[in-house]
Motif scaffolding. Structure first.
Motif, PDB file in Angstrom:
ATOM      1  N   MET A 164      42.172  68.196  17.918  1.00 41.98           N
ATOM      2  CA  MET A 164      43.221  67.848  16.956  1.00 41.98           C
ATOM      3  C   MET A 164      44.585  68.375  17.384  1.00 41.98           C
ATOM      4  O   MET A 164      45.624  67.808  17.034  1.00 41.98           O
ATOM      5  CB  MET A 164      42.853  68.375  15.562  1.00 41.98           C
ATOM      6  CG  MET A 164      41.671  67.647  14.920  1.00 41.98           C
ATOM      7  SD  MET A 164      41.085  68.419  13.384  1.00 41.98           S
ATOM      8  CE  MET A 164      42.528  68.247  12.346  1.00 41.98           C
ATOM      9  N   ILE A 222      31.823  64.994  14.790  1.00 37.15           N
ATOM     10  CA  ILE A 222      32.121  66.391  14.452  1.00 37.15           C
ATOM     11  C   ILE A 222      33.409  66.519  13.650  1.00 37.15           C
ATOM     12  O   ILE A 222      33.813  67.625  13.307  1.00 37.15           O
ATOM     13  CB  ILE A 222      32.188  67.277  15.703  1.00 37.15           C
ATOM     14  CG1 ILE A 222      33.402  66.928  16.579  1.00 37.15           C
ATOM     15  CG2 ILE A 222      30.893  67.208  16.493  1.00 37.15           C
ATOM     16  CD1 ILE A 222      33.617  67.897  17.743  1.00 37.15           C
ATOM     17  N   GLY A 223      34.067  65.386  13.350  1.00 34.21           N
ATOM     18  CA  GLY A 223      35.215  65.424  12.455  1.00 34.21           C
ATOM     19  C   GLY A 223      36.556  65.127  13.068  1.00 34.21           C
ATOM     20  O   GLY A 223      37.570  65.120  12.378  1.00 34.21           O
ATOM     21  N   PHE A 224      36.612  64.868  14.373  1.00 32.32           N
ATOM     22  CA  PHE A 224      37.882  64.482  14.987  1.00 32.32           C
ATOM     23  C   PHE A 224      38.196  63.046  14.604  1.00 32.32           C
ATOM     24  O   PHE A 224      37.393  62.142  14.832  1.00 32.32           O
ATOM     25  CB  PHE A 224      37.795  64.617  16.505  1.00 32.32           C
ATOM     26  CG  PHE A 224      39.004  64.084  17.235  1.00 32.32           C
ATOM     27  CD1 PHE A 224      40.243  64.711  17.112  1.00 32.32           C
ATOM     28  CD2 PHE A 224      38.912  62.948  18.034  1.00 32.32           C
ATOM     29  CE1 PHE A 224      41.356  64.228  17.784  1.00 32.32           C
ATOM     30  CE2 PHE A 224      40.011  62.454  18.708  1.00 32.32           C
ATOM     31  CZ  PHE A 224      41.235  63.099  18.585  1.00 32.32           C
ATOM     32  N   VAL A 227      32.570  63.144  19.254  1.00 34.64           N
ATOM     33  CA  VAL A 227      33.770  63.833  18.761  1.00 34.64           C
ATOM     34  C   VAL A 227      34.195  63.290  17.396  1.00 34.64           C
ATOM     35  O   VAL A 227      34.752  64.035  16.578  1.00 34.64           O
ATOM     36  CB  VAL A 227      34.946  63.766  19.769  1.00 34.64           C
ATOM     37  CG1 VAL A 227      34.553  64.418  21.080  1.00 34.64           C
ATOM     38  CG2 VAL A 227      35.456  62.364  19.981  1.00 34.64           C
ATOM     39  N   TYR A 228      33.921  62.013  17.130  1.00 31.87           N
ATOM     40  CA  TYR A 228      34.173  61.502  15.779  1.00 31.87           C
ATOM     41  C   TYR A 228      33.176  62.062  14.787  1.00 31.87           C
ATOM     42  O   TYR A 228      33.509  62.358  13.639  1.00 31.87           O
ATOM     43  CB  TYR A 228      34.149  59.971  15.778  1.00 31.87           C
ATOM     44  CG  TYR A 228      35.410  59.347  16.313  1.00 31.87           C
ATOM     45  CD1 TYR A 228      36.635  59.558  15.680  1.00 31.87           C
ATOM     46  CD2 TYR A 228      35.386  58.552  17.451  1.00 31.87           C
ATOM     47  CE1 TYR A 228      37.796  59.004  16.170  1.00 31.87           C
ATOM     48  CE2 TYR A 228      36.553  57.986  17.956  1.00 31.87           C
ATOM     49  CZ  TYR A 228      37.747  58.223  17.307  1.00 31.87           C
ATOM     50  OH  TYR A 228      38.909  57.670  17.802  1.00 31.87           O
ATOM     51  N   ARG A 268      36.577  70.617  17.522  1.00 30.10           N
ATOM     52  CA  ARG A 268      37.380  69.726  16.674  1.00 30.10           C
ATOM     53  C   ARG A 268      38.833  70.187  16.603  1.00 30.10           C
ATOM     54  O   ARG A 268      39.762  69.385  16.741  1.00 30.10           O
ATOM     55  CB  ARG A 268      36.777  69.672  15.269  1.00 30.10           C
ATOM     56  CG  ARG A 268      37.546  68.765  14.304  1.00 30.10           C
ATOM     57  CD  ARG A 268      36.804  68.606  12.994  1.00 30.10           C
ATOM     58  NE  ARG A 268      36.710  69.856  12.243  1.00 30.10           N
ATOM     59  CZ  ARG A 268      35.591  70.547  12.058  1.00 30.10           C
ATOM     60  NH1 ARG A 268      34.459  70.122  12.606  1.00 30.10           N
ATOM     61  NH2 ARG A 268      35.588  71.660  11.356  1.00 30.10           N
ATOM     62  N   ARG A 269      39.026  71.483  16.392  1.00 30.74           N
ATOM     63  CA  ARG A 269      40.401  72.000  16.276  1.00 30.74           C
ATOM     64  C   ARG A 269      41.149  71.847  17.601  1.00 30.74           C
ATOM     65  O   ARG A 269      42.349  71.554  17.615  1.00 30.74           O
ATOM     66  CB  ARG A 269      40.372  73.465  15.854  1.00 30.74           C
ATOM     67  CG  ARG A 269      39.771  73.736  14.492  1.00 30.74           C
ATOM     68  CD  ARG A 269      40.419  72.954  13.379  1.00 30.74           C
ATOM     69  NE  ARG A 269      41.853  73.231  13.280  1.00 30.74           N
ATOM     70  CZ  ARG A 269      42.667  72.660  12.390  1.00 30.74           C
ATOM     71  NH1 ARG A 269      42.178  71.750  11.550  1.00 30.74           N
ATOM     72  NH2 ARG A 269      43.939  72.974  12.357  1.00 30.74           N
ATOM     73  N   ARG A 306      31.260  73.169  16.863  1.00 27.34           N
ATOM     74  CA  ARG A 306      31.898  71.928  16.417  1.00 27.34           C
ATOM     75  C   ARG A 306      33.296  72.202  15.876  1.00 27.34           C
ATOM     76  O   ARG A 306      34.244  71.449  16.137  1.00 27.34           O
ATOM     77  CB  ARG A 306      31.043  71.268  15.331  1.00 27.34           C
ATOM     78  CG  ARG A 306      29.740  70.697  15.866  1.00 27.34           C
ATOM     79  CD  ARG A 306      28.854  70.144  14.757  1.00 27.34           C
ATOM     80  NE  ARG A 306      27.769  69.358  15.346  1.00 27.34           N
ATOM     81  CZ  ARG A 306      27.513  68.096  15.060  1.00 27.34           C
ATOM     82  NH1 ARG A 306      28.268  67.464  14.177  1.00 27.34           N
ATOM     83  NH2 ARG A 306      26.521  67.452  15.635  1.00 27.34           N
ATOM     84  N   PHE A 307      33.437  73.309  15.141  1.00 35.66           N
ATOM     85  CA  PHE A 307      34.753  73.658  14.598  1.00 35.66           C
ATOM     86  C   PHE A 307      35.751  73.931  15.722  1.00 35.66           C
ATOM     87  O   PHE A 307      36.877  73.404  15.714  1.00 35.66           O
ATOM     88  CB  PHE A 307      34.631  74.893  13.703  1.00 35.66           C
ATOM     89  CG  PHE A 307      35.953  75.456  13.248  1.00 35.66           C
ATOM     90  CD1 PHE A 307      36.672  74.850  12.223  1.00 35.66           C
ATOM     91  CD2 PHE A 307      36.488  76.574  13.868  1.00 35.66           C
ATOM     92  CE1 PHE A 307      37.900  75.365  11.822  1.00 35.66           C
ATOM     93  CE2 PHE A 307      37.707  77.094  13.474  1.00 35.66           C
ATOM     94  CZ  PHE A 307      38.416  76.482  12.443  1.00 35.66           C
TER      95      PHE A 307
END
Length: 472
Positions: free
Chosen positions: A227, A246-248, A243-244, A223-224, A219-220
């Motif tokens: 971004m 997982i933090g995007f 994708v939202y 996400r990166r 996920r990291f």
């Protein structure tokens, strides 16, 4: 995912950014490249895709994206970043670079010396299991520094390569996934995006699929990578939701899978339309995926044999109702093995010899596959792009879903009634769904045709936005 769900889950501000700004932001950032470089007719674009193992859905994605760009930017140079550069150059006629240190052969196996070494290791493992695992643990400690040095060398070489590009497009369908673990797809995608951005190269994710992404490191990495991109589009609502999750929190849009942008030659229709015996295109696949570890391998083999048994029973049912069966695969790397196993099961369990079945061994390309499928009246497939190929040819399709993406696609097409789960379906259920599909074939074809027109129009608009020729 609906607008209301997005609003409740991520807030109106994120929703507004993703819906309203998704076009304008990328266009503003990309304008300098698009205007200055296109007028000079020397734009260089990299298409990043884990292609090269034999999956014709992957090959169709590469062809569709490259073709749509070339039709709009005829002087652009298209280069692939592939898991099998030699095969990609030969099959698609475009220059290719290695995506990772270790590449694939057709069938997703390692190449050259790596393949020979792994074969020897497996042989030793079978003979001296406990000793091997101790040696493996010790060897990992020794290999780690060597592998790190090799990867650093590959990174330095890759950055020199990417510096000459204007744009990098992550163009494959299911790229944001945990295949091969966090250090497989997720790390590879992040690696190339970071290398590109460090060299001043723009990056976009073009209609990619996401999931599964269960491990924190996966996920990291995903996400990166998202971004760092200038533009993000996903191929379905479920991928966008993930994708939202997982933090995007950036801008994105949803657009159909890139294969819907493939130019499909005109066809003459199936056997029914020519007054002949109807043909059912039947595409088995190896399921579950092979696992080299003891108990799991035995468990998977039992599940695979049970799966083949159910497919053979269904094929026998079709034969008893005067359907002709055309066995085919959409992955020329691994599906031929499943076809042969199905043929053997038909012969041993039902006394049906394979010559009665039109197993096609001449399919080597996307064009071959489409030409083969054009003569079918109905399609039964397990794979995501098997459904899309049937949709492109307007063939009523029954899906045996091995992955949620297949279920989601069938639901998106309004064909959930003709989709069963590969894990727990039975032959009677499959037969009932098939009979219903035949009965409602004309209504299904009408619905599929309308959705196909919509999907292709959405893709045309997207490619027009991103690759409009500004120098005219």
């Amino acid at each position: 995912m609906t607008r209301e769900t997005l609003t409740s889950r991520f807030g109106p501000r994120i929703l507004a950014r993703s819906v309203v700004k998704s076009r304008s932001t990328f266009q503003a950032r990309f304008a300098k490249v698009r205007i200055d470089r296109v007028r000079q007719a020397d734009t260089k674009i990299g298409l990043l895709h884990h292609v090269g193992g034999g999956n014709l859905g992957d090959g169709a994605t590469l062809e569709a994206v490259a073709g749509n760009i070339k039709r709009r930017w005829p002087n652009a140079e298209i280069v692939a970043f592939s898991m099998n550069p030699d095969d990609t150059e030969r099959r698609h006629g475009i220059r290719s670079h290695a995506l990772r240190q270790s590449c694939w052969s057709i069938g997703y196996g390692p190449t050259g010396a790596d393949a020979t070494f792994k074969a020897r290791v497996k042989a030793v493992t079978r003979k001296y299991g406990r000793v091997f695992y101790l040696l493996k643990a010790a060897g990992a400690v020794v290999r780690l520094p060597i592998e790190m040095l090799r990867e650093l060398s590959f990174l330095a070489s890759s950055r020199r390569t990417i510096k000459s590009f204007d744009l990098l497009i992550v163009s494959g369908g299911g790229q944001l996934t945990e295949k091969d673990g966090p250090w497989g797809f997720p790390y590879t995608i992040l690696k190339w995006v970071v290398l590109a951005r460090s060299a001043g190269v723009r990056c976009i994710f073009l209609n990619v699929g996401a999931g599964p992404l269960n491990q924190p490191l996966s996920r990291f990495f995903a996400r990166r990578a998202l971004m760092a991109a200038d533009y993000v589009s996903l191929r379905d609502d479920k991928s966008r939701t993930l994708v939202y999750e997982i933090g995007f929190a950036g801008e994105s849009r949803v657009c159909p899978d890139n294969v819907y942008g493939l130019e499909v030659p005109a066809t003459e229709g199936g056997a029914c339309e020519r007054g002949s015996q109807p043909i059912v295109g039947f595409a088995p696949m190896p399921y579950p995926d092979p696992d080299p570890s003891g108990f799991a391998a035995e468990k998977n083999q039992l599940a695979y044999e049970a799966f083949m048994g159910k497919l053979a029973s269904f094929a026998s049912w079709l034969s008893s109702r005067s359907y002709r069966l055309a066995l085919f695969g959409t992955d020329i790397g691994v599906d031929p093995l499943a076809i042969r196993d199905l043929q053997r099961t038909l012969l041993s369990n039902y006394g049906i010899p394979s010559p009665q079945y039109a197993a096609n061994h001449s399919v080597k390309s996307v064009r071959d596959l489409l030409a083969t499928m054009a003569g079918m009246d109905y399609v039964v497939t397990c794979r995501f792009h098997g459904v899309i190929f049937a949709h492109l040819l307007n063939k009523p399709v029954l899906a045996i879903a091995h992955h949620p993406k297949v279920t989601e696609l069938m639901a998106d097409l309004g064909l959930s009634s003709y989709c069963v789960d590969i894990r727990d379906f039975d032959v009677s259920l499959l037969a009932d769904r098939f009979a219903s599909m035949v009965k409602n074939a004309e209504e299904i074809k009408s619905r599929m045709a309308a959705r196909l027109t919509s999907n292709r129009q959405q893709l045309r608009c997207q490619f027009d936005e991103l690759f409009r020729f500004e120098g005219a």
